[in-house]
Enzyme design. Structure first.
Site, mmCIF file in Angstrom:
data_model
loop_
_atom_site.group_PDB
_atom_site.id
_atom_site.type_symbol
_atom_site.label_atom_id
_atom_site.label_comp_id
_atom_site.label_asym_id
_atom_site.label_seq_id
_atom_site.Cartn_x
_atom_site.Cartn_y
_atom_site.Cartn_z
ATOM 1 N N ASN A 93 38.561 10.788 -6.015
ATOM 2 C CA ASN A 93 38.018 11.883 -6.177
ATOM 3 C C ASN A 93 39.398 13.011 -5.876
ATOM 4 O O ASN A 93 40.486 12.544 -5.727
ATOM 5 C CB ASN A 93 37.072 12.398 -4.716
ATOM 6 C CG ASN A 93 37.714 11.971 -3.398
ATOM 7 O OD1 ASN A 93 38.847 12.598 -3.329
ATOM 8 N ND2 ASN A 93 37.320 11.234 -2.819
ATOM 9 N N GLY A 100 32.892 3.250 -2.488
ATOM 10 C CA GLY A 100 33.013 2.632 -3.605
ATOM 11 C C GLY A 100 34.313 1.873 -3.887
ATOM 12 O O GLY A 100 35.038 1.218 -2.983
ATOM 13 N N VAL A 101 34.867 1.927 -5.071
ATOM 14 C CA VAL A 101 35.939 1.338 -5.421
ATOM 15 C C VAL A 101 37.159 2.043 -4.792
ATOM 16 O O VAL A 101 38.266 1.272 -4.472
ATOM 17 C CB VAL A 101 36.227 1.212 -6.944
ATOM 18 C CG1 VAL A 101 36.567 2.461 -7.598
ATOM 19 C CG2 VAL A 101 37.165 0.204 -7.242
ATOM 20 N N ASP A 102 37.067 3.258 -4.432
ATOM 21 C CA ASP A 102 38.306 4.258 -3.813
ATOM 22 C C ASP A 102 38.511 3.589 -2.531
ATOM 23 O O ASP A 102 39.746 3.433 -1.995
ATOM 24 C CB ASP A 102 37.745 5.439 -4.004
ATOM 25 C CG ASP A 102 38.693 6.658 -3.344
ATOM 26 O OD1 ASP A 102 38.517 7.843 -3.565
ATOM 27 O OD2 ASP A 102 39.834 5.997 -3.322
ATOM 28 N N GLY A 143 29.453 4.978 -10.730
ATOM 29 C CA GLY A 143 28.848 4.476 -9.334
ATOM 30 C C GLY A 143 28.134 5.835 -8.570
ATOM 31 O O GLY A 143 27.215 6.593 -9.250
ATOM 32 N N ILE A 156 38.163 -5.592 -8.213
ATOM 33 C CA ILE A 156 39.343 -4.943 -8.657
ATOM 34 C C ILE A 156 40.569 -5.078 -7.800
ATOM 35 O O ILE A 156 41.678 -5.276 -8.129
ATOM 36 C CB ILE A 156 39.189 -3.568 -9.337
ATOM 37 C CG1 ILE A 156 40.511 -3.424 -10.140
ATOM 38 C CG2 ILE A 156 39.133 -2.508 -8.157
ATOM 39 C CD1 ILE A 156 40.264 -2.173 -10.756
ATOM 40 N N TYR A 194 29.433 8.811 -9.000
ATOM 41 C CA TYR A 194 29.309 9.997 -9.663
ATOM 42 C C TYR A 194 28.121 9.887 -10.937
ATOM 43 O O TYR A 194 28.059 10.968 -11.691
ATOM 44 C CB TYR A 194 30.500 10.116 -10.511
ATOM 45 C CG TYR A 194 31.638 10.825 -9.679
ATOM 46 C CD1 TYR A 194 31.345 11.036 -8.082
ATOM 47 C CD2 TYR A 194 32.903 11.119 -9.859
ATOM 48 C CE1 TYR A 194 32.313 11.729 -7.477
ATOM 49 C CE2 TYR A 194 33.961 11.493 -9.091
ATOM 50 C CZ TYR A 194 33.517 11.948 -7.912
ATOM 51 O OH TYR A 194 34.580 12.691 -6.955
#
Ligand code: APR
Length: 343
Positions: free
Chosen positions: A23, A31-33, A118, A10, A120
Site C-alpha cells: 500500500n 495478504g501478500v504484503d 485480493g 511467493i 483491492y
C-alpha cells in the site's frame, strides 16, 4: 522459461527479486504484503520507512533480508472502483515499473503475485490478463525469467469459452487405451508399407494431418519426398531451417517460443541436442506450424502428438484452431494442470 505460471507462496520463491503488492505507506499490511514482511523480518519495514511511501502504479526497491531473494520490489496496485479511474493503466504500470527496476538491478529472475486481485478487489480475470500483457510486452524486448505466482488454483480464472472448447475437444478425441503398434513402419493414410520403410512413429502423429483418402497419394509423395530430403536432419538443423523458411530471426523465434537465450544458443550450437517435448512443441507454436510440420519437427526429437495424452490434445486443439499465442496456451495448460511449454 522466460514466463511461467506457478501456484504457491511467493515468499518461498527464490528469484533475484520478488514483488510485493503493497500500500502507499509501504509499512506492511495483510495478504501478500503481510506474508512478505513476516518472512523478511524487521529489517524490511525499517528500510521501507526510509522510502517515504510509494504512489499507486509506481514501484520502489529494498533488500530481501531473510527472504530467499536479493530484492523486494514494492509496488502499489490500484483499488478497483469499477474500471473508470485508470485502474487498468495503473495496474499495467505496476508490472512495467517493477520490471524496469529489476532490469536496472541486473536481475535475471523476478516473481510477481497477482497485484490488486485480493483486498483491492480487482476482478481476477482482468488482473491476470493485464499482468500477462505487461509481462509479455516486457519479454518482447528483454531477457528475464518472470514467474507469476497464483496463490491458490481457485483464484485462477481462465476464459470459460476457451476452457469449454478445449474440454470438448479432449472429450471427443482422447483415446483411452492407445494401442501401441510396433509396426516398424510409418503408417499414414493411404500409404503402402512397402514404400515406407521409415522409423516407427505413432499413427496419430499423422492421423489428423493426413488429408482425405483421395489426396493420400499427393500427401504420400509430399511426405516421402520431404522425408527423404530431410530424413538425416537433426532437431537443431530442422529447427534452424524452419526458422529460415518462416523468415524469422533467431531472437524472434526463441522469444516467441518462451525459450531463454542460453537454451537457444545451446540448441543452435549442438547438433545432437535433444530437447524436452515442451521445448520442441514451443518452437512448433512459435513458428506457427500446422499439424503436419509440427509432427515433422517433433519427430526429429523423437516425439509425436498422441491422442492418448491430454497435453498433446491441448496443443493439437490450438494448432488446428490456428491459435499460436504461447501465453494463452500456457494459461490453458495451467488451467488443465499440464506442463507449460517453453523452457
Ligand atoms: N504468495 C502469493 N500470492 C499471495 C500470497 C502469497 N503468500 N498471499 C496472498 N496472495 C495473493 C492473493 O490471493 C491475491 O491474488 O496475492 C494477490 C494480491 O492480494 P493482496 O495481498 O490482498 O494484495 P492487493 O489486492 O494488491 O491489496 C493490497 O492489501 O495486504 C494489503 O497492505 C496491502 O493495502 C495493501 C492491499
Amino acid at each position: 522459461m522466460p514466463f511461467k505460471l506457478v501456484t504457491g507462496d511467493i515468499t518461498k520463491i527464490s528469484a533475484d527479486a520478488i514483488v510485493n503488492a503493497a500500500n502507499t505507506s509501504l509499512l506492511g499490511g495483510g495478504g501478500v504484503d503481510g506474508a512478505i514482511h513476516r518472512a523478511a523480518g524487521s529489517g524490511l519495514v525499517t528500510e521501507c520507512r526510509s522510502l517515504g511511501g510509494c504512489e499507486t502504479g509506481q514501484a520502489k526497491i529494498t533488500k530481501g533480508y531473510d527472504l530467499p531473494c536479493k530484492y523486494v520490489i514494492h509496488t502499489v496496485g490500484p483499488v478497483w472502483k469499477g474500471g473508470g479511474y485508470l485502474e487498468r493503466d495503473l495496474l499495467y504500470s505496476c508490472y512495467a515499473r517493477s520490471l524496469e527496476l529489476a532490469k536496472r538491478k541486473n536481475c535475471e529472475s523476478i516473481a510477481f503475485p497477482l497485484i490488486s486481485a485480493g483486498v483491492y478487489g480487482y476482478p481476477k480475470d482482468q488482473a491476470l490478463s493485464i499482468a500477462i500483457k505487461a509481462i509479455q510486452d516486457f519479454l518482447k524486448k528483454n531477457d528475464m525469467d518472470v514467474t507469476l505466482v497464483i496463490y491458490s488454483k481457485n483464484t485462477f480464472t481462465f476464459d470459460n469459452e476457451l476452457f469449454d472448447g478445449i474440454s470438448s475437444y479432449i472429450g471427443d478425441n482422447l483415446v483411452r487405451e492407445m494401442p501401441v503398434k510396433e509396426t516398424g513402419f510409418l503408417r499414414m493414410a493411404g500409404a503402402s508399407r512397402a514404400k515406407m520403410s521409415m522409423p516407427a512413429m505413432e499413427e496419430s502423429a499423422f492421423k489428423d494431418a493426413a488429408p482425405a483418402p483421395d489426396a493420400a497419394n499427393a500427401y504420400e509423395a509430399k511426405s516421402l519426398d520431404d522425408f527423404v530430403r530431410h530424413s538425416d536432419e537433426s532437431f537443431s538443423q530442422a529447427l534452424l531451417r524452419m526458422i529460415d523458411e518462416k523468415g524469422m530471426t533467431d531472437v524472434e523465434a526463441y522469444r516467441k517460443a518462451n525459450i531463454d537465450r542460453k537454451l537457444f544458443s545451446k540448441i543452435r550450437s549442438d547438433n545432437g541436442y535433444r530437447p524436452k517435448k515442451q521445448t520442441a512443441v514451443a518452437f512448433a507454436i512459435a513458428l506457427e506450424l500446422d499439424l503436419d510440420k509440427t509432427a515433422e519437427l517433433l519427430s526429429k526429437a523423437g516425439f509425436t502428438l498422441s491422442d492418448s495424452i491430454k497435453f498433446d490434445l491441448i496443443i493439437k486443439y490450438f494448432i488446428i484452431n490456428k491459435q499460436y499465442d504461447i501465453f494463452v496456451i500456457n494459461q490453458a495448460l495451467f488451467a488443465f494442470d499440464q506442463t507449460l511449454i517453453g523452457c
